[in-house]
Structure formats: C-alpha cells, structure tokens
Scaffold this motif. Sequence first.
Motif, short mmCIF file in Angstrom:
data_model
loop_
_atom_site.label_atom_id
_atom_site.label_comp_id
_atom_site.label_asym_id
_atom_site.label_seq_id
_atom_site.Cartn_x
_atom_site.Cartn_y
_atom_site.Cartn_z
N ALA A 1 1.97 -10.67 -10.71
CA ALA A 1 2.79 -11.20 -9.92
C ALA A 1 3.95 -10.32 -9.73
O ALA A 1 4.65 -9.93 -10.60
N PRO A 2 3.67 -9.36 -8.70
CA PRO A 2 5.03 -8.48 -8.38
C PRO A 2 6.47 -9.00 -8.65
O PRO A 2 6.62 -10.66 -8.27
N ASP A 3 7.05 -8.39 -8.96
CA ASP A 3 8.51 -8.58 -9.57
C ASP A 3 9.27 -7.47 -9.69
O ASP A 3 8.95 -6.10 -9.15
N ILE A 4 10.79 -7.82 -9.55
CA ILE A 4 11.16 -6.61 -9.77
C ILE A 4 10.70 -5.71 -10.73
O ILE A 4 11.50 -4.54 -9.87
N ASN A 5 10.25 -6.25 -11.94
CA ASN A 5 10.70 -4.99 -12.55
C ASN A 5 9.57 -4.30 -12.62
O ASN A 5 9.12 -2.61 -13.30
N TYR A 6 8.51 -4.01 -11.65
CA TYR A 6 7.71 -3.26 -11.22
C TYR A 6 7.92 -2.50 -10.46
O TYR A 6 6.65 -1.39 -9.84
N LYS A 7 9.53 -2.57 -9.60
CA LYS A 7 9.59 -1.53 -8.48
C LYS A 7 9.43 -0.29 -8.52
O LYS A 7 8.70 0.10 -7.64
N GLU A 8 9.52 0.30 -9.95
CA GLU A 8 9.28 2.02 -9.96
C GLU A 8 7.85 2.16 -10.16
O GLU A 8 7.41 3.16 -9.14
N LYS A 9 6.87 1.35 -10.71
CA LYS A 9 5.45 1.75 -10.87
C LYS A 9 5.29 1.48 -9.79
O LYS A 9 3.86 1.75 -9.29
N ASP B 1 2.94 -0.16 1.22
CA ASP B 1 3.23 1.10 1.93
C ASP B 1 4.52 0.71 3.04
O ASP B 1 5.45 1.44 3.37
N THR B 2 4.59 -0.06 3.69
CA THR B 2 5.26 -0.20 4.60
C THR B 2 6.37 -0.95 4.89
O THR B 2 7.46 -0.09 5.23
N PHE B 3 6.79 -2.07 3.87
CA PHE B 3 8.12 -1.84 3.26
C PHE B 3 8.63 -0.72 3.03
O PHE B 3 9.73 -0.36 2.84
N LEU B 4 8.01 -0.07 2.43
CA LEU B 4 8.80 1.29 1.19
C LEU B 4 9.38 1.57 2.27
O LEU B 4 10.26 2.64 1.80
N VAL B 5 8.32 2.21 3.19
CA VAL B 5 9.00 3.41 4.38
C VAL B 5 10.03 2.46 5.43
O VAL B 5 11.40 2.81 5.14
N LYS B 6 9.99 1.45 5.67
CA LYS B 6 11.11 0.55 7.03
C LYS B 6 12.14 -0.29 5.87
O LYS B 6 12.53 -0.16 6.70
N GLU B 7 11.39 -0.70 5.16
CA GLU B 7 12.94 -1.73 4.12
C GLU B 7 13.40 -1.32 2.82
O GLU B 7 13.02 0.04 2.96
N ASN B 8 12.45 -2.14 1.81
CA ASN B 8 13.05 -1.90 0.37
C ASN B 8 11.82 -2.76 -0.07
O ASN B 8 10.88 -4.08 0.35
N TYR B 9 11.59 -2.70 -1.37
CA TYR B 9 10.99 -3.47 -2.25
C TYR B 9 11.38 -4.71 -2.98
O TYR B 9 10.66 -5.61 -2.51
N LEU C 1 9.25 -7.84 -1.58
CA LEU C 1 8.85 -9.18 -2.48
C LEU C 1 9.85 -10.79 -1.66
O LEU C 1 8.52 -11.30 -2.41
N GLU C 2 10.27 -10.45 -1.48
CA GLU C 2 10.18 -11.81 -0.21
C GLU C 2 9.86 -12.10 0.45
O GLU C 2 9.08 -13.66 0.52
N GLU C 3 8.95 -11.07 1.04
CA GLU C 3 7.66 -11.42 2.13
C GLU C 3 7.05 -12.49 1.16
O GLU C 3 6.23 -13.07 1.65
N LEU C 4 6.11 -11.61 0.18
CA LEU C 4 5.23 -12.20 -1.00
C LEU C 4 5.42 -13.60 -1.31
O LEU C 4 4.62 -13.97 -1.14
#
Length: 181
Positions: free
Chosen positions: A5-13, A35-43, A47-50
């Motif tokens: 499950a994605p979490d903050i620890n995987y941000k850079e990866k 990909d869209t979130f990294l351009v328009k918002e942030n990681y 995660l909140e959306e997931l």
Amino acid sequence: MHFVAPDINYKEKAKEYIQEFIDEGSSINGTGALDTFLVKENYESWLEELEKNSDTSVKIPGKVNDATFFYVREEDDCIVGMANIRFGLNAFLFREGGHIGYSVRPSERGKGIATELLEDALRFCRFIGLSKVLVVCEKSNPASARVIEKCGGVLEDEVVSEVDGTVMRRYWIENEGGIFD
C-alpha cells in the motif's frame, strides 16, 4: 515481488517510477492518477485520495471505489509496477477501463513482471469477491494483450475510446477459485 500500500515512505521512489515513464515517453496506466497528482498537486494529496477511494463506506458520485498498490521487489524495495483495482464498474470502466489497470516501469519490462503482477491482482480481486474480471488494453499494445491472455483473458470485443479515439481490446477473465491460490 509483492503489493505494498502506498505511504509517505515511498514518496521519492514513486516520483522516480513516474519519471521513468516520462523519460521513456511511455504511456502511464494503472497508477491511480499518481502522475496527474505529481503535476497538479502533490504526493500527500494523492495518498489522501487513495484512502478516500478505498473506503467502501464512502460513495463518490460517478466513480467506483478502488485500491492502488505499488508492486515492489523485495531485494531493493524498488517499485517495479503498479496496479489500480476497481471494486466495480461504472459505464466508462465497463466500456474502456476495466476492473484492473496496471503498469510496469519501462526498465523492468520483458521480465515476466506484468504477468506476475496481473496474477496477484486477480488474487486480490478474488479476495474482494470479483469472480469475473474485465481487463482492457489498447490494441496497439500487443505485449499487454499477451499478458492478459496468459492470465486467462478471453477477448470479448474491441471498442473505440471515447476519450482519445484509440482502439481498446476488452478481455474477460473467469476468476473463480480459492482466494489464496
């Protein structure tokens, strides 16, 4: 390899994963719109959306609940793929999205990872009660079609995408059996 499950620890990866697709000029699928979130918002917003999307007690108008996973290699904790598993289908997903969207990073393709990833995604689908699963790929992607067919996909038809006019191949996979097999 296994789902994480994605979490903050995987941000850079996660950023490196998406950047590899961009650098290779490869289309990006099955990432839960990372990909869209990294351009328009942030990681962190992603995660909140997931979290919101996976909560089946919350119904989002026009959407279906889903879960997104990183597919991680144990030895180096590298994200080699991703899967977005939809718990149901709306009209759009029935026509051209399917229950499972997935991707494998360009440098890891041709190693059997996509087949293993899809098999694991199908196990998860059995766990959540999906005994018949729709998987869709672009006709111009014969490698994905081979993976889907290898995992039991039976071609139902081809449709023209209402989004961009590409031809999409729609496969159904009978997905019955034990949830842990």
